[in-house]
Design an enzyme around this catalytic site. Structure first.
Site, short mmCIF file in Angstrom:
data_model
loop_
_atom_site.label_atom_id
_atom_site.label_comp_id
_atom_site.label_asym_id
_atom_site.label_seq_id
_atom_site.Cartn_x
_atom_site.Cartn_y
_atom_site.Cartn_z
N HIS A 157 -2.87 6.23 4.15
CA HIS A 157 -1.35 6.61 4.26
C HIS A 157 -0.80 8.54 4.12
CE1 HIS A 157 -1.07 2.46 5.89
NE2 HIS A 157 -0.15 2.01 4.92
N CYS B 220 0.71 -0.89 0.28
CA CYS B 220 -0.26 -0.12 -0.28
C CYS B 220 0.94 1.19 0.22
CB CYS B 220 -1.48 -0.47 1.01
SG CYS B 220 0.01 -0.15 2.70
#
Lengths: 361, 361, 361, 361
Positions: free
Chosen positions: A248, A155
């Site tokens: 994130h 990710c």
């Protein structure tokens, strides 16, 4: 250019359907225009149960993607076959199960790390390296499989490479420093204990920095004579877990060839458009990168869910593009770790493969 | 070498005593071996009230540091005089009030940013640049004051320079990149709205990056012929607010002269000891830097309160010292933003000044 | 029964459009089938600015509801007139501004507390007391206004009364004890300082318990001869702020006439349907109450956004209906405090008024 | 009355020393005036390792309580014998191991739930029911053990009963309703997954409500002819997990005999002092209950660590004592779940037993 619509929706199998990434796959695929879930597969423990029994639904929206009554099967090509397979497996089981499916003829779109760095396996982000999909031919020949495995990156790497790709094309990326502030959803469920993360920062995520450093080079690399030549860019990552649910955030500093001004860099990011946009793939965001003007943005809570329908959570966000006294230019980067960085990534890869005529039914 | 004990505790005034940093001063000074709080001063609005009425105590420990019944005075050298003054004022009021006290003969130890970068004002961290205290003589002469102003740096700069100082001495710091994850207590009270920070990261703190970049150079600089020559080190900072109560975490990468191995760097950090340790100042930590071996440490919740008595929260913490493909060495750094980075910093500066005989009673 | 569709969308004004509840109004109304935002009004400070300049958008979705270029007006019927007015004002300004609009002929749907307990002002939740809307006639006559004010209750009261209404109708509510765990978004922006709520519970919300206790009795009351006779039910509330972004959780114990079994109570909640459902109002949830079977549900993060389109966040959630040794039956209750409990509540009230022919254009 | 000081510190064994409650025991006992840790015991997996290897230290303060080099033993009276044993075991292993120690002659002070409701086992809170310790004689005779098991209640029950005890003595408790907001540390480590609790409330904690309801009655009961007659008070509990690290907040409403005014109730709480205070046990708080005047207190983050040395975290906190329209009086209650409610509770029980001459060396 409108993509070819399949006559009827293509049946797919989701491996590891009971975990949190598996649930994201199920939710994404529930209303997908091209694909429909035919089989849900999970560990032996869950096989034979109804999906509604086998897993506690941890997402918003319609519980179990409307598939609560579907029987969970074993992760086995004979029990749960399909031309397209999405894998939300952990790396360990993925090592055995994904090849079994590829051997049996499925095209496996995997979120697992098991095969990402294999020389004949594409590590694919359609906006970044759509042509790496051709590595599938090498793979089939090398392994004598009728199917193949296509992986999407970690990710954190996905979000990073989305911002680096237009800069690499426009200028050439020489050096990258990234410090990440990663959401807890990236660790799955149960994942990060609350005692570790409430009012805290954990400065270590096992194996993450290495993945970011190597995966990025592979993705920015070029496919030459059947193999990937990694980009020469130096990448240094420092990864941290923070008390954020989804999204994130990455503090990025880059050294670009020719040392372009921040305004040029911002413009290259803002105007970027690539293969999925041109092909109008269902999960492609209208713009792969959203450039924010306010200095306090992007923020995970406000920005990470941006987008409509299948493209929700699929754009990445950039803000505060400015001069860096160290490497030249620095900026804040944000992306959805379990959508753009996991389930949505695999689905977009499958859409690309279908649009390129690589799915044989 | 034991420090000279004052015959009786020296009376001090705390300016801005009702705010959160002011409260930290009050708590620190409640049991201080050398200093005792004589006056608490705050804005006109609070003057004349009992301290217990004037402020809602927001810390643990004895409410109001046992001074709930002390009358709050105006921030005025005639209303609240003292040889030593601690200033927890905001930068705006500090611009007027701190010079008034210095003119009146007080030695003002200020946490405000108003005078930090003035050429004749020490920006002091006793472990780092104790000799900069001598700038006070230049200041007195230049401004014709009988007192003086001594500042401590911004909380983020303080933590950073604590780790850079031993590396600068041992090797020479050439370049520094730092990405911060800062606690909300750094913004005071009410400070950061909860809607901005629950499950979120805010990638901008107004003026913070500039402070880190310039203050660090001043502190690592050398005092030559009555002025500070800033260190030539390039510093690049990216500052973020995260949902943490106390403790700034900093991801640091450094380029050091001679490119020493991570083990050498770790050893230089681990073994560092400086002026406050030698002089055994009351608020000095036994070791200024604690080096952690576990890869998941330091963490703000577990480590930031480390230390006993006046030295609690005064050490900084370093972990994961390792090679950086970008600048040479990278590590995680942690320090207490409102103790080491604010109230404790000023108190330690005053202790140094006293131990060096610079407090005239 | 399909509701009457207006020929063209009715122009509305939003008062207090720059605050967080104001923004919720703007987002809800951006795609409303019956209403369109004609004017955005706010304090003098913002008047004359573009909406995009006047307020930092704090929600997800399209920034500024697509109205970033609309000029913000003063909160004044001559500057920003409309047949329907939504008020997100604070209670202070509401006291003057809302009557000015009602006098000028607008129907004001207010989220403010200023007039909620006035004897001639409806405190309206369409599922609960749609007939109280008739109090508007009394109000107009008493105050000699051509318009009127219609209020919705406090967020906590709204969620509570949604669960009590079907029980009151089916059995009769005698006593209610409620302990709340309220989201920080209920306090607006900047609202709750992060230092007060990170890893904390604040056991006091000023005026909240009194509102819950009195508003509930008014809403469950009956309209007789032009006035509301409050329900005789005793209500005791204990209100707490917790570190949750959106969604008020309420621990409820009730004493019902005839002491029905938990199963009967659950059935009455599960099968409830009321006026907005029958009239198919655009913001009405398909079912006003969702009954959860899993013992760990409802949870704010997983459940509070439930619903599609205009009805998103408009249902309340009940779980763990079980015997209470104290009052008879207890259960967990959850609702969206800024949608069902604020902006959505006012919009649903306006939809009811329109569907009942009470909007004169 | 000063308690008898043991000539030399009594050796103790900690069972389950590697878990979070075990670590709390170790930290508490590190500087205990009467007890010293002789053996640390844990599961077979850890036995033979150094304590520093066997467990990741999750508390502040000196890592591993200074016992990092002590060898961890098996939970077996022959491998790790001691006259006093503290048990931080889970309920399952406790069922076998605690009786083995009691049979071997140890006095086992257990935090486990396994034997709490056994008719011949004291469920002891020294301020509340010190005389129940005499049940040990019944137990020894019934079970033919030379040692015995003494339990402390569940953390939530402990905090509750601390506030109920003085009210029961002064007035008589008839009914109690409690809604809890419990810290995640109560679930141990790894315990609550962060995805379940960030910005969330979980309205169910398995078995907790039953424990609160039954344990409270036993503790308020009276020891008559060798058995406990439970108090007739009706208790209803609704338990919730909230994103708080340490400290259980409880919203309490009580019906007391004679329906005393809130002022009388507050006075009874404020002035309460009991056996541990009279005997000056080392871990006894000076006052068992701190009564707060500010309406926004007590709060877990600000108040839960209150107290000095061994008594830190051992007082409970009460605020907002006021009339309840339901049961008569309501108030906010707060206590430290892993100190007062776990490790500190057992240690205080052992101190009582020693002070009463019940420890045979």
């Amino acid at each position: 250019m409108t993509p070819p619509q399949p006559r009827q929706r293509i049946p797919v199998t989701v491996l590891g359907a009971t975990g949190v990434v598996g649930q994201r796959f199920v939710r994404r695929l529930a209303n997908h225009p091209w694909f429909r879930v035919d089989h849900l597969a999970a560990s032996e423990r869950s096989a034979g149960q109804r999906y509604g029994e086998a897993c506690a639904w941890r997402l918003g929206g319609e519980p179990h993607g409307g598939l609560a009554d579907l029987e969970v099967r074993a992760c086995d090509p004979s029990a749960a076959p399909a031309p397209i397979v999405f894998s939300a497996l952990d790396s360990g089981p993925a090592k055995e199960i994904e090849p079994a499916y590829a051997r049996a003829g499925s095209l496996v779109f995997s979120n697992a790390s098991a095969f990402r760095m294999a020389v004949d396996v594409p590590l694919l982000v359609p906006e970044v390296n759509a042509d790496h999909l051709d590595l599938v031919d090498v793979q089939r020949e090398a392994r004598d499989w009728s199917g193949a495995i296509v992986t999407n990156p970690n990710c954190t790497s996905t979000v990073l490479v989305m911002a680096l790709a237009p800069l690499h094309r426009a200028f050439g990326v020489e050096k990258v420093f990234v410090a990440t502030m990663q959401a807890t959803s990236g660790a799955g469920y149960p994942g990060v204990p609350s005692l570790d993360i409430l009012s805290n920062v954990v400065p270590h995520i096992s194996g993450e920095e290495e993945k970011v450093e190597t995966e990025t080079q592979k993705m920015l690399g070029t496919l030459q004579m059947g193999r990937i030549v990694p980009a020469a860019a130096t990448v240094s990552a420092m990864c941290h877990r923070v008390p954020v649910i989804d999204g994130h955030t990455e503090a990025v500093s880059v050294q670009l060839r020719g040392n372009p001004a921040p305004e040029e860099v911002a413009e290259a990011l803002r105007t970027w458009s690539s293969v999925p946009q041109e092909m109008q793939l269902p999960s492609a965001p209208t713009r792969p990168i959203l450039l924010h003007g306010e200095p306090s943005r992007p923020q995970p809570r406000l920005d990470v869910e941006y987008g409509e329908g299948a493209a929700q959570g699929m754009a990445v966000h950039v803000g505060r593009v400015r001069r860096c006294p160290m490497l030249g230019v620095k900026f804040t980067l944000l992306g959805h770790n379990t959508e753009r960085g996991a389930a949505g990534a695999s689905v977009l890869n499958a859409e690309l493969a279908h649009a390129r005529g690589r799915i044989s039914l």
